[in-house]
Write a protein that holds these residues in place. Structure first.
Motif, PDB file in Angstrom:
ATOM      1  N   GLU A 158      40.605  47.449  58.064  1.00 45.66           N
ATOM      2  CA  GLU A 158      40.763  46.605  56.637  1.00 45.66           C
ATOM      3  C   GLU A 158      40.301  47.461  55.493  1.00 45.66           C
ATOM      4  O   GLU A 158      39.549  48.311  55.706  1.00 45.66           O
ATOM      5  CB  GLU A 158      39.578  45.455  56.814  1.00 45.66           C
ATOM      6  CG  GLU A 158      39.695  44.632  55.661  1.00 45.66           C
ATOM      7  CD  GLU A 158      38.829  43.401  55.764  1.00 45.66           C
ATOM      8  OE1 GLU A 158      38.531  42.808  54.796  1.00 45.66           O
ATOM      9  OE2 GLU A 158      38.434  43.115  56.852  1.00 45.66           O
ATOM     10  N   ASN A 159      41.218  47.335  54.333  1.00 49.81           N
ATOM     11  CA  ASN A 159      41.001  48.167  53.271  1.00 49.81           C
ATOM     12  C   ASN A 159      39.446  47.890  52.740  1.00 49.81           C
ATOM     13  O   ASN A 159      39.043  46.758  52.670  1.00 49.81           O
ATOM     14  CB  ASN A 159      41.964  47.906  52.149  1.00 49.81           C
ATOM     15  CG  ASN A 159      43.099  48.588  52.227  1.00 49.81           C
ATOM     16  OD1 ASN A 159      43.033  49.806  52.845  1.00 49.81           O
ATOM     17  ND2 ASN A 159      44.185  48.147  51.933  1.00 49.81           N
ATOM     18  N   THR A 160      39.033  48.897  52.103  1.00 48.28           N
ATOM     19  CA  THR A 160      37.621  48.829  51.385  1.00 48.28           C
ATOM     20  C   THR A 160      37.770  47.971  50.147  1.00 48.28           C
ATOM     21  O   THR A 160      38.663  48.020  49.397  1.00 48.28           O
ATOM     22  CB  THR A 160      36.951  50.177  50.985  1.00 48.28           C
ATOM     23  OG1 THR A 160      36.760  50.859  52.401  1.00 48.28           O
ATOM     24  CG2 THR A 160      35.672  49.826  50.114  1.00 48.28           C
ATOM     25  N   LYS A 161      36.893  47.226  49.485  1.00 49.30           N
ATOM     26  CA  LYS A 161      37.228  46.228  48.237  1.00 49.30           C
ATOM     27  C   LYS A 161      35.919  46.976  47.413  1.00 49.30           C
ATOM     28  O   LYS A 161      34.900  46.870  47.837  1.00 49.30           O
ATOM     29  CB  LYS A 161      36.973  44.977  48.701  1.00 49.30           C
ATOM     30  CG  LYS A 161      38.140  44.419  49.717  1.00 49.30           C
ATOM     31  CD  LYS A 161      37.874  42.758  49.926  1.00 49.30           C
ATOM     32  CE  LYS A 161      38.789  42.356  50.664  1.00 49.30           C
ATOM     33  NZ  LYS A 161      38.459  40.902  51.112  1.00 49.30           N
ATOM     34  N   TYR A 162      36.559  47.184  46.114  1.00 49.78           N
ATOM     35  CA  TYR A 162      35.801  47.727  45.257  1.00 49.78           C
ATOM     36  C   TYR A 162      35.577  46.867  43.908  1.00 49.78           C
ATOM     37  O   TYR A 162      36.658  46.291  43.662  1.00 49.78           O
ATOM     38  CB  TYR A 162      36.444  48.878  44.601  1.00 49.78           C
ATOM     39  CG  TYR A 162      36.341  49.982  45.644  1.00 49.78           C
ATOM     40  CD1 TYR A 162      35.485  51.055  45.927  1.00 49.78           C
ATOM     41  CD2 TYR A 162      37.578  50.344  46.666  1.00 49.78           C
ATOM     42  CE1 TYR A 162      35.657  52.050  47.133  1.00 49.78           C
ATOM     43  CE2 TYR A 162      37.733  51.082  47.280  1.00 49.78           C
ATOM     44  CZ  TYR A 162      36.697  52.117  47.718  1.00 49.78           C
ATOM     45  OH  TYR A 162      37.015  52.962  48.680  1.00 49.78           O
ATOM     46  N   LYS A 163      34.441  46.546  43.562  1.00 51.14           N
ATOM     47  CA  LYS A 163      34.328  45.581  42.563  1.00 51.14           C
ATOM     48  C   LYS A 163      34.613  46.361  41.133  1.00 51.14           C
ATOM     49  O   LYS A 163      34.665  47.702  40.983  1.00 51.14           O
ATOM     50  CB  LYS A 163      32.947  45.254  42.361  1.00 51.14           C
ATOM     51  CG  LYS A 163      32.484  44.335  43.369  1.00 51.14           C
ATOM     52  CD  LYS A 163      31.174  43.484  43.089  1.00 51.14           C
ATOM     53  CE  LYS A 163      30.851  42.434  44.363  1.00 51.14           C
ATOM     54  NZ  LYS A 163      29.402  42.095  43.846  1.00 51.14           N
TER      55      LYS A 163
ATOM     56  N   ALA B  83      34.865  51.313  37.741  1.00 56.58           N
ATOM     57  CA  ALA B  83      34.548  51.881  36.503  1.00 56.58           C
ATOM     58  C   ALA B  83      33.736  53.256  36.445  1.00 56.58           C
ATOM     59  O   ALA B  83      33.820  54.145  35.836  1.00 56.58           O
ATOM     60  CB  ALA B  83      34.206  51.035  35.468  1.00 56.58           C
ATOM     61  N   SER B  84      32.382  52.790  37.206  1.00 57.12           N
ATOM     62  CA  SER B  84      31.295  53.810  37.360  1.00 57.12           C
ATOM     63  C   SER B  84      31.919  55.088  38.181  1.00 57.12           C
ATOM     64  O   SER B  84      31.616  56.188  37.998  1.00 57.12           O
ATOM     65  CB  SER B  84      30.158  53.337  38.238  1.00 57.12           C
ATOM     66  OG  SER B  84      29.064  54.165  38.369  1.00 57.12           O
ATOM     67  N   LEU B  85      32.812  54.885  39.326  1.00 52.96           N
ATOM     68  CA  LEU B  85      33.209  56.128  39.832  1.00 52.96           C
ATOM     69  C   LEU B  85      34.270  56.816  39.256  1.00 52.96           C
ATOM     70  O   LEU B  85      34.428  58.272  39.561  1.00 52.96           O
ATOM     71  CB  LEU B  85      34.113  55.381  41.277  1.00 52.96           C
ATOM     72  CG  LEU B  85      34.835  56.461  42.215  1.00 52.96           C
ATOM     73  CD1 LEU B  85      33.633  57.554  42.955  1.00 52.96           C
ATOM     74  CD2 LEU B  85      35.812  55.601  43.253  1.00 52.96           C
TER      75      LEU B  85
ATOM     76  N   LEU C  41      40.099  49.531  32.380  1.00 53.09           N
ATOM     77  CA  LEU C  41      40.654  48.961  33.625  1.00 53.09           C
ATOM     78  C   LEU C  41      41.645  47.726  33.308  1.00 53.09           C
ATOM     79  O   LEU C  41      42.644  47.552  33.727  1.00 53.09           O
ATOM     80  CB  LEU C  41      39.845  48.631  34.823  1.00 53.09           C
ATOM     81  CG  LEU C  41      38.962  50.234  35.301  1.00 53.09           C
ATOM     82  CD1 LEU C  41      37.822  49.909  36.105  1.00 53.09           C
ATOM     83  CD2 LEU C  41      39.952  50.788  35.802  1.00 53.09           C
ATOM     84  N   ARG C  42      40.803  46.677  32.540  1.00 47.97           N
ATOM     85  CA  ARG C  42      41.482  45.543  32.257  1.00 47.97           C
ATOM     86  C   ARG C  42      42.786  45.853  31.460  1.00 47.97           C
ATOM     87  O   ARG C  42      43.861  44.818  31.574  1.00 47.97           O
ATOM     88  CB  ARG C  42      40.456  44.509  31.635  1.00 47.97           C
ATOM     89  CG  ARG C  42      39.416  43.956  32.318  1.00 47.97           C
ATOM     90  CD  ARG C  42      38.524  43.124  31.593  1.00 47.97           C
ATOM     91  NE  ARG C  42      37.481  42.678  32.408  1.00 47.97           N
ATOM     92  CZ  ARG C  42      36.140  43.399  31.894  1.00 47.97           C
ATOM     93  NH1 ARG C  42      36.091  43.902  31.015  1.00 47.97           N
ATOM     94  NH2 ARG C  42      35.125  42.725  32.654  1.00 47.97           N
ATOM     95  N   HIS C  43      42.852  46.795  30.401  1.00 49.12           N
ATOM     96  CA  HIS C  43      43.995  47.233  29.872  1.00 49.12           C
ATOM     97  C   HIS C  43      45.027  47.699  30.585  1.00 49.12           C
ATOM     98  O   HIS C  43      46.128  47.368  30.437  1.00 49.12           O
ATOM     99  CB  HIS C  43      43.595  48.018  28.687  1.00 49.12           C
ATOM    100  CG  HIS C  43      44.682  48.488  27.701  1.00 49.12           C
ATOM    101  ND1 HIS C  43      45.278  47.741  26.915  1.00 49.12           N
ATOM    102  CD2 HIS C  43      45.311  49.746  27.705  1.00 49.12           C
ATOM    103  CE1 HIS C  43      46.320  48.096  26.046  1.00 49.12           C
ATOM    104  NE2 HIS C  43      46.286  49.365  26.829  1.00 49.12           N
TER     105      HIS C  43
END
Length: 271
Positions: free
Chosen positions: A2-7, A12-14, A22-24
């Motif tokens: 299963e793929n890792t899920k990132y918030k 943004a921090s990474l 990111l929203r843009h």
């Protein structure tokens, strides 16, 4: 697996980006995220890889619209190749413009240094090696010609006006001078920075012409006999035969000792 899920905050921090960025990217259709039942936005490993591609392409100054087109292209490799060709041409032109700007800065710096170090001083100099772009004009017309040529050929705004005069002595030994011709010239060392077709047939200024020269602060773009006389007397004291012709070029305008001045470089050939 299963793929890792990132918030979004983790991504943004990474990546060192803001959440708004990111929203843009999502809004522009070049990045995707996934909302789950809890209402949170998540990114997968594939989304992270896509984001890395976006950031790399941004470093190449690709437009977001181009990225979107590539993402939905039927043959993105062909389209990417064409896009890279266009970007390479844009970058080459940008480099060209940058090189011309550096040449202008260096030219102006050398003018200022010459004025600071040599204003009012008389010395021997070789006549400047230059290409003659406009061989015959007068002072007012030379300004119009300068604008016309510099607008047509990038870099030709670095041309100078060289004006030719003759001088003679009146019966009372005072000097009389007369304007004969003006030329627009480009110094040889600036050839590589202009987009003008200079060829072997392009006329050039005289070679190996020794001159008595001085940098003068004048009230107009035309030198006066007051500027000329000390140079002639200096050359004659050195034992030189002085030409009845002389040349003047306008370098810049500015203020010196609180006075508005035209700074001219004068050349009188000697033998």
């Amino acid at each position: 697996m299963e793929n890792t899920k990132y918030k979004i905050g983790d991504v943004a921090s990474l990546m060192g980006l803001s959440r708004d960025t990111l929203r843009h990217y999502e809004k522009r259709g070049i990045l995707s995220s996934h909302r789950e039942e809890n209402g949170y936005r998540y990114y997968t490993d594939q989304d992270i890889i896509r984001l890395i591609t976006i950031l790399y392409q941004r470093k190449m100054n690709l437009r977001l619209g181009d990225m979107k087109a590539l993402r939905h292209s039927e043959n993105s490799i062909d389209d990417m190749t064409k896009l890279m060709d266009a970007r390479l041409q844009e970058e080459a032109q940008s480099i060209r413009i940058h090189q011309q700007n550096i040449a202008r800065l260096q030219l102006t710096k050398s003018e200022c240094e010459d004025i600071c170090l040599n204003i009012g001083k008389i010395s021997l100099r070789d006549f400047p090696a230059a290409y003659i772009i406009v061989p015959h004009t007068d002072l007012p017309e030379s300004i119009r010609q300068w604008f016309m040529y510099s607008g047509q050929y990038s870099g030709l705004d670095m041309m100078y006006t060289f004006s030719e005069f003759t001088w003679s002595r009146n019966g009372d030994r005072s000097l009389f001078m007369e304007h004969k011709n003006s030329q627009l010239v480009l110094f040889e060392h600036l050839k590589e920075f202009v987009d003008y077709p200079i060829s072997a047939d392009t006329p050039q200024t005289p070679r190996s012409l020794l001159c008595v020269s001085s940098c003068c602060a004048c009230a107009s773009m035309t030198p006066s006999t007051r500027d000329l006389l000390p140079m002639i007397e200096w050359a004659e004291k050195q034992g030189f035969l002085v030409s009845q012709q002389f040349y003047s070029t306008y370098t810049t305008r500015g203020r010196m000792d609180g006075q508005d001045s035209y700074f001219l470089r004068i050349y009188i050939p000697v033998f």
